[in-house]
Design a protein around this motif. Structure first.
Motif, PDB file in Angstrom:
ATOM      1  N   ASP A   8      -4.422 -16.841  -2.572  1.00  0.00           N
ATOM      2  CA  ASP A   8      -5.544 -16.593  -3.195  1.00  0.00           C
ATOM      3  C   ASP A   8      -6.154 -15.315  -2.912  1.00  0.00           C
ATOM      4  OD1 ASP A   8      -6.784 -16.532  -0.817  1.00  0.00           O
ATOM      5  OD2 ASP A   8      -7.444 -18.606  -0.919  1.00  0.00           O
ATOM      6  N   ASP A   9      -7.424 -14.954  -3.621  1.00  0.00           N
ATOM      7  CA  ASP A   9      -7.982 -13.660  -3.594  1.00  0.00           C
ATOM      8  C   ASP A   9      -7.825 -13.065  -2.220  1.00  0.00           C
ATOM      9  OD1 ASP A   9      -8.085 -13.833  -6.458  1.00  0.00           O
ATOM     10  OD2 ASP A   9     -10.008 -14.162  -6.302  1.00  0.00           O
ATOM     11  N   LEU A  10      -8.610 -13.757  -1.309  1.00  0.00           N
ATOM     12  CA  LEU A  10      -8.850 -13.323  -0.260  1.00  0.00           C
ATOM     13  C   LEU A  10      -7.469 -12.958   0.632  1.00  0.00           C
ATOM     14  CD1 LEU A  10     -11.335 -13.209   1.755  1.00  0.00           C
ATOM     15  CD2 LEU A  10     -11.222 -15.470   2.504  1.00  0.00           C
ATOM     16  N   GLU A  11      -6.584 -13.740   0.376  1.00  0.00           N
ATOM     17  CA  GLU A  11      -5.110 -13.287   1.039  1.00  0.00           C
ATOM     18  C   GLU A  11      -4.717 -12.031   0.669  1.00  0.00           C
ATOM     19  OE1 GLU A  11      -2.807 -16.901   0.682  1.00  0.00           O
ATOM     20  OE2 GLU A  11      -3.057 -17.340   2.788  1.00  0.00           O
ATOM     21  N   VAL A  12      -4.954 -11.846  -0.742  1.00  0.00           N
ATOM     22  CA  VAL A  12      -4.581 -10.460  -1.350  1.00  0.00           C
ATOM     23  C   VAL A  12      -5.324  -9.327  -0.975  1.00  0.00           C
ATOM     24  CG1 VAL A  12      -4.461  -9.509  -3.476  1.00  0.00           C
ATOM     25  CG2 VAL A  12      -3.597 -11.774  -3.534  1.00  0.00           C
ATOM     26  N   LEU A  13      -6.590  -9.496  -0.891  1.00  0.00           N
ATOM     27  CA  LEU A  13      -7.406  -8.773  -0.183  1.00  0.00           C
ATOM     28  C   LEU A  13      -6.940  -8.082   1.310  1.00  0.00           C
ATOM     29  CD1 LEU A  13     -10.213  -6.999  -0.710  1.00  0.00           C
ATOM     30  CD2 LEU A  13     -11.124  -9.093   0.983  1.00  0.00           C
ATOM     31  N   ARG A  14      -6.685  -9.145   2.174  1.00  0.00           N
ATOM     32  CA  ARG A  14      -6.282  -8.971   3.441  1.00  0.00           C
ATOM     33  C   ARG A  14      -5.037  -8.333   3.670  1.00  0.00           C
ATOM     34  NH1 ARG A  14      -9.027 -14.597   5.316  1.00  0.00           N
ATOM     35  NH2 ARG A  14     -11.092 -13.582   5.504  1.00  0.00           N
ATOM     36  N   HIS A  15      -4.097  -8.885   2.899  1.00  0.00           N
ATOM     37  CA  HIS A  15      -2.633  -8.122   2.823  1.00  0.00           C
ATOM     38  C   HIS A  15      -2.863  -6.755   2.217  1.00  0.00           C
ATOM     39  CE1 HIS A  15       1.406  -7.281   2.304  1.00  0.00           C
ATOM     40  NE2 HIS A  15       0.954  -6.727   1.184  1.00  0.00           N
ATOM     41  N   SER A  16      -3.630  -6.458   1.192  1.00  0.00           N
ATOM     42  CA  SER A  16      -3.829  -5.210   0.888  1.00  0.00           C
ATOM     43  C   SER A  16      -4.468  -4.248   1.662  1.00  0.00           C
ATOM     44  CB  SER A  16      -4.802  -5.050  -0.380  1.00  0.00           C
ATOM     45  OG  SER A  16      -4.001  -5.956  -1.406  1.00  0.00           O
ATOM     46  N   THR A  17      -5.169  -4.763   2.762  1.00  0.00           N
ATOM     47  CA  THR A  17      -5.751  -3.921   3.785  1.00  0.00           C
ATOM     48  C   THR A  17      -4.868  -3.711   4.796  1.00  0.00           C
ATOM     49  OG1 THR A  17      -8.108  -5.310   3.281  1.00  0.00           O
ATOM     50  CG2 THR A  17      -7.914  -3.952   5.417  1.00  0.00           C
ATOM     51  N   ALA A  18      -3.902  -4.816   5.253  1.00  0.00           N
ATOM     52  CA  ALA A  18      -3.096  -4.651   6.294  1.00  0.00           C
ATOM     53  C   ALA A  18      -1.799  -3.206   5.813  1.00  0.00           C
ATOM     54  CB  ALA A  18      -2.243  -5.739   6.237  1.00  0.00           C
ATOM     55  N   HIS A  19      -1.690  -3.502   4.293  1.00  0.00           N
ATOM     56  CA  HIS A  19      -0.944  -2.363   3.820  1.00  0.00           C
ATOM     57  C   HIS A  19      -1.363  -1.021   4.106  1.00  0.00           C
ATOM     58  CE1 HIS A  19       2.002  -1.266   0.360  1.00  0.00           C
ATOM     59  NE2 HIS A  19       1.175  -0.150   0.303  1.00  0.00           N
ATOM     60  N   VAL A  20      -2.896  -0.976   3.581  1.00  0.00           N
ATOM     61  CA  VAL A  20      -3.605   0.584   3.902  1.00  0.00           C
ATOM     62  C   VAL A  20      -3.547   0.904   5.485  1.00  0.00           C
ATOM     63  CG1 VAL A  20      -5.717   1.591   3.772  1.00  0.00           C
ATOM     64  CG2 VAL A  20      -4.976   0.111   1.918  1.00  0.00           C
ATOM     65  N   MET A  21      -3.487  -0.153   6.255  1.00  0.00           N
ATOM     66  CA  MET A  21      -3.770   0.040   7.770  1.00  0.00           C
ATOM     67  C   MET A  21      -2.411   0.715   8.125  1.00  0.00           C
ATOM     68  SD  MET A  21      -4.296  -2.314  11.119  1.00  0.00           S
ATOM     69  CE  MET A  21      -2.933  -3.439  11.005  1.00  0.00           C
ATOM     70  N   ALA A  22      -1.381   0.001   7.606  1.00  0.00           N
ATOM     71  CA  ALA A  22      -0.119   0.628   8.181  1.00  0.00           C
ATOM     72  C   ALA A  22       0.183   2.068   7.405  1.00  0.00           C
ATOM     73  CB  ALA A  22       1.007  -0.396   7.560  1.00  0.00           C
ATOM     74  N   GLN A  23      -0.135   2.339   6.242  1.00  0.00           N
ATOM     75  CA  GLN A  23      -0.414   3.448   5.793  1.00  0.00           C
ATOM     76  C   GLN A  23      -0.977   4.522   6.650  1.00  0.00           C
ATOM     77  OE1 GLN A  23      -1.930   3.688   1.961  1.00  0.00           O
ATOM     78  NE2 GLN A  23      -1.372   5.641   1.488  1.00  0.00           N
ATOM     79  N   ALA A  24      -2.077   4.126   7.265  1.00  0.00           N
ATOM     80  CA  ALA A  24      -2.787   5.088   8.172  1.00  0.00           C
ATOM     81  C   ALA A  24      -2.334   5.278   9.241  1.00  0.00           C
ATOM     82  CB  ALA A  24      -4.157   4.255   8.205  1.00  0.00           C
ATOM     83  N   VAL A  25      -1.523   4.160  10.049  1.00  0.00           N
ATOM     84  CA  VAL A  25      -0.838   4.493  11.296  1.00  0.00           C
ATOM     85  C   VAL A  25       0.138   5.381  11.043  1.00  0.00           C
ATOM     86  CG1 VAL A  25       0.563   3.124  12.837  1.00  0.00           C
ATOM     87  CG2 VAL A  25      -1.698   2.139  12.120  1.00  0.00           C
ATOM     88  N   CYS A  26       0.982   5.299   9.951  1.00  0.00           N
ATOM     89  CA  CYS A  26       2.032   6.205   9.674  1.00  0.00           C
ATOM     90  C   CYS A  26       1.509   7.816   9.520  1.00  0.00           C
ATOM     91  CB  CYS A  26       3.023   5.709   8.416  1.00  0.00           C
ATOM     92  SG  CYS A  26       3.934   4.299   8.673  1.00  0.00           S
ATOM     93  N   ASP A  27       0.261   7.640   8.822  1.00  0.00           N
ATOM     94  CA  ASP A  27      -0.318   9.437   8.749  1.00  0.00           C
ATOM     95  C   ASP A  27      -0.332   9.894  10.340  1.00  0.00           C
ATOM     96  OD1 ASP A  27      -0.022   8.851   6.004  1.00  0.00           O
ATOM     97  OD2 ASP A  27      -2.118   8.556   5.675  1.00  0.00           O
ATOM     98  N   LEU A  28      -1.232   8.799  10.946  1.00  0.00           N
ATOM     99  CA  LEU A  28      -1.687   9.321  12.171  1.00  0.00           C
ATOM    100  C   LEU A  28      -0.602   9.536  13.253  1.00  0.00           C
ATOM    101  CD1 LEU A  28      -4.797   7.198  12.622  1.00  0.00           C
ATOM    102  CD2 LEU A  28      -4.796   9.736  12.125  1.00  0.00           C
ATOM    103  N   TRP A  29       0.664   8.813  13.166  1.00  0.00           N
ATOM    104  CA  TRP A  29       1.843   8.684  14.039  1.00  0.00           C
ATOM    105  C   TRP A  29       2.995   9.059  13.445  1.00  0.00           C
ATOM    106  CZ3 TRP A  29      -2.448   5.625  15.164  1.00  0.00           C
ATOM    107  CH2 TRP A  29      -3.149   5.662  16.328  1.00  0.00           C
ATOM    108  N   PRO A  30       3.303  10.255  13.176  1.00  0.00           N
ATOM    109  CA  PRO A  30       4.578  10.338  12.213  1.00  0.00           C
ATOM    110  C   PRO A  30       5.771   9.875  13.008  1.00  0.00           C
ATOM    111  CG  PRO A  30       3.217  12.576  12.383  1.00  0.00           C
ATOM    112  CD  PRO A  30       2.579  11.444  13.244  1.00  0.00           C
TER     113      PRO A  30
END
Ligand code: ZN
Ligand code: ZN
Length: 588
Positions: A8-30
């Motif tokens: 459902d939409d909430l899961e999509v929203l949460r998974h998308s947020t997880a995706h952005v979090m991983a992206q942020a972590v990769c930016d901060l810790w090459p």
């Protein structure tokens, strides 16, 4: 796990947020290696292998970077990448390589091509879907960092797991954070030991609790209630052992479909024995112990049966997820004609039981055939139709959860909300044509022919352990009078009042109340405070005046006080409150 497309939409929203979090972590810790990041109840997580240990102080930094990515409004682009190319693209990501090489469908690597989502320069293996762009994330907050093993396997790499929560609006996020704070205060793993109810001694092994005297009183109250209400509804109480030979579990299908949740076997010269993860096969044997006629049906066998489930160590959670648990279990054997009425009676009993605890307005779910199942399609269809028929006849609203049934039959679950708005799955009603077939159960019909009965599996509270955990958190330890392990504490003001205090306590005990006397040499203020901390519904303070007049000064948990109450009046009211299972104090 359901494929992403069905979420459902909430899961999509949460998974998308997880995706952005991983992206942020990769930016901060090459050089960060990222593993998996699914949505979970109320939020999401992502697992990483990083050059340094994360601390809670790192979370605001990650959030700040996430907000930059949100502001950039990067679209999520879907690509189907040939397997070989995907292996090259993720060459420096060992966890992604393992997923691609493992051809894991749930992670988007099931076909000839691999499903990849990319936004800006960052990409992840994933089935999707996501929100349209990073600009469409809702309100989010990172919550904690924990250790986690890759694949949940303690022999494998230790990873760092970052948990977060995400909601469509700031308001919903604020509500959730408030609920979470309340839940932490009410956590049964803290409140239970503080009230001296139970402990988990290391010597027993993980997930095995012992009930202390006060917890024992709680278990007894609840157990008596459960047994009485079942007897009143035409159930028979039975008792069965904790261990059985492997042949039983082969016939029942447990060794085939449920072995992962069973303790390893014990051996002797007669073969292998397993401790029971369920009571069902034992009740089947009781049914089969003699010839049954249609006149014996429905036969409702009930047992507060303790079962043992070898849950993964990482999933254990106080009394909520435990390895030794006592189910308020029952199995109803009936004719196919009786099935719908019997299921309806279980629904009624469920509503009646939970009304006592103040739990109303359940959310109801019908779960259908899972991937791992015994029995043929026709059986599943009949069983599912019966449950659907009963639900429709009951007039209650329900949702359908495809593929969430038990391995031996479809089920109906009841979810109830607690005082802080959390939803708990409690009652389960399962309809089973498979076990009667496997055990060749029969009854003689009116036509003098042999017929096969149907079996209903059901637990109303679920398990006593889990339900007590829920009650502890629901009431924040302040149980209603009928359940309170200690209902009344008598507090003498000075040593010279000990005699009268004992007399008062004796009178209350004689009336069937659970009473203690605080004869410690603490100050009155401290003793009153201690009774409050122990969540005792009533503290009775007695001194010269009370002794002379044959009265007590009553203080409830909220601190309301009434002086000069005659002992007999208090007894009558307190007994009335306990016997009526009142949820609120009846003393004004
Ligand atoms: Zn994704
Ligand atoms: Zn069962």
């Amino acid at each position: 796990m359901a494929p992403m497309a069905e979420r459902d939409d909430l899961e999509v929203l949460r998974h998308s947020t997880a995706h952005v979090m991983a992206q942020a972590v990769c930016d901060l810790w090459p050089g960060a290696k990222y593993a998996i990041g699914p949505p979970i109840e109320d939020g999401f997580y992502y697992d990483f292998e990083l050059p340094e240990q994360l601390t809670p102080e790192d979370l605001p930094r990650i959030e700040a970077r996430m907000r930059e990515i949100v502001e950039a409004e990067q679209p999520f682009n879907h690509e189907e990448v040939p397997r070989q190319e995907a292996l090259e693209r993720f060459a420096d990501q060992p966890y992604k390589l393992e997923i691609i090489e493992g051809v894991e469908e749930a992670e988007g690597a099931g076909g000839d091509t691999v499903s990849v989502y990319r936004n800006d320069g960052w990409q992840d293996l994933c089935l999707g879907p996501h929100v349209e762009s990073t600009g469409k994330l809702g309100a989010f907050k990172l919550l904690s960092v924990a250790g986690a093993y890759w694949r949940g396997d303690e022999r494998r790499q230790q990873l760092q797991r970052v948990y977060g929560t995400a909601w469509p609006t700031e308001e919903e996020l604020a509500d959730y954070l408030h609920r979470r704070e309340e839940a932490e205060k009410r956590d049964h793993r803290k409140v239970g030991p503080a009230l001296d109810l139970f402990s988990f001694p290391d010597e027993l092994g993980a997930g095995l609790a012992v009930w202390h005297p006060k917890g024992g009183r709680l278990v007894r109250q609840l157990g008596d209630f459960v047994r009485e209400i079942h007897v009143a509804r035409g159930y028979e109480l039975v008792t069965t052992p904790h261990v059985a030979r492997s042949g039983l579990w082969e016939t029942s299908g447990h060794l085939e479909k449920y072995a992962g949740n069973m303790y390893p076997p014990m051996h002797d010269e007669a073969g292998d024995y397993y401790v029971k993860p369920m009571n069902c096969p034992f009740h089947v044997l009781i049914y089969r112990s003699r010839t049954r006629s249609y006149r014996d049906l429905p036969l409702r066998l009930s047992e507060l049966g303790t079962v043992y489930r070898h849950e993964k160590a990482g999933t254990l959670h106080g009394l909520l997820r435990i390895r030794g648990l006592s189910m308020d279990d029952a199995h109803i054997f009936c004719t196919p004609d009786q099935l719908i009425d019997e299921v309806l009676a279980v629904f009624d009993l469920t509503l009646e039981v939970f009304r006592v605890f103040g739990f109303e307005e359940p959310r109801i779910e019908l779960s259908t055939k899972p991937g791992e199942a015994i029995g043929d399609e026709a059986m599943w269809a009949r069983a599912t139709e019966a449950l659907r028929g009963a639900l429709d006849k009951s007039g209650m609203a329900y949702d359908v959860a495809e593929g969430e049934g038990a391995f031996y039959g479809p089920k109906v679950d009841f979810h109830f909300k607690d005082a802080i708005g959390r939803s708990w799955q409690l009652t389960t009603v399962q309809c089973d044509f498979a076990l009667p077939e496997r055990f060749e159960l029969e009854f003689m019909g009116e036509d003098n022919q042999r017929h096969r009965p149907v079996m209903i599996h059901r637990a109303i509270l679920g398990s006593l352990e889990r339900f007590i955990a829920i009650l502890i958190e629901h009431h924040a330890g302040a149980f209603p009078m009928w359940l309170a392990p200690e209902q009344v504490r008598v507090i003498p003001i000075a040593t010279r009042h000990d005699g009268y205090a004992e007399k008062v306590a004796d009178r209350l005990r004689e009336a069937g109340l659970r009473v203690e006397v605080d004869e410690s040499r603490e100050t009155l203020g401290k003793k009153v405070r201690a009774a409050q901390l122990d969540k005792v519904p009533y503290a009775l303070v007695v001194g010269d005046k009370e002794e002379e007049a044959g009265t007590v000064a009553v203080r409830d948990r909220a601190g309301t006080e009434r002086r000069g109450v005659s002992l007999e009046e208090f007894v009558e009211r307190a007994v009335g409150e306990a016997e009526s299972k009142a949820l609120e104090s009846v003393l004004e």
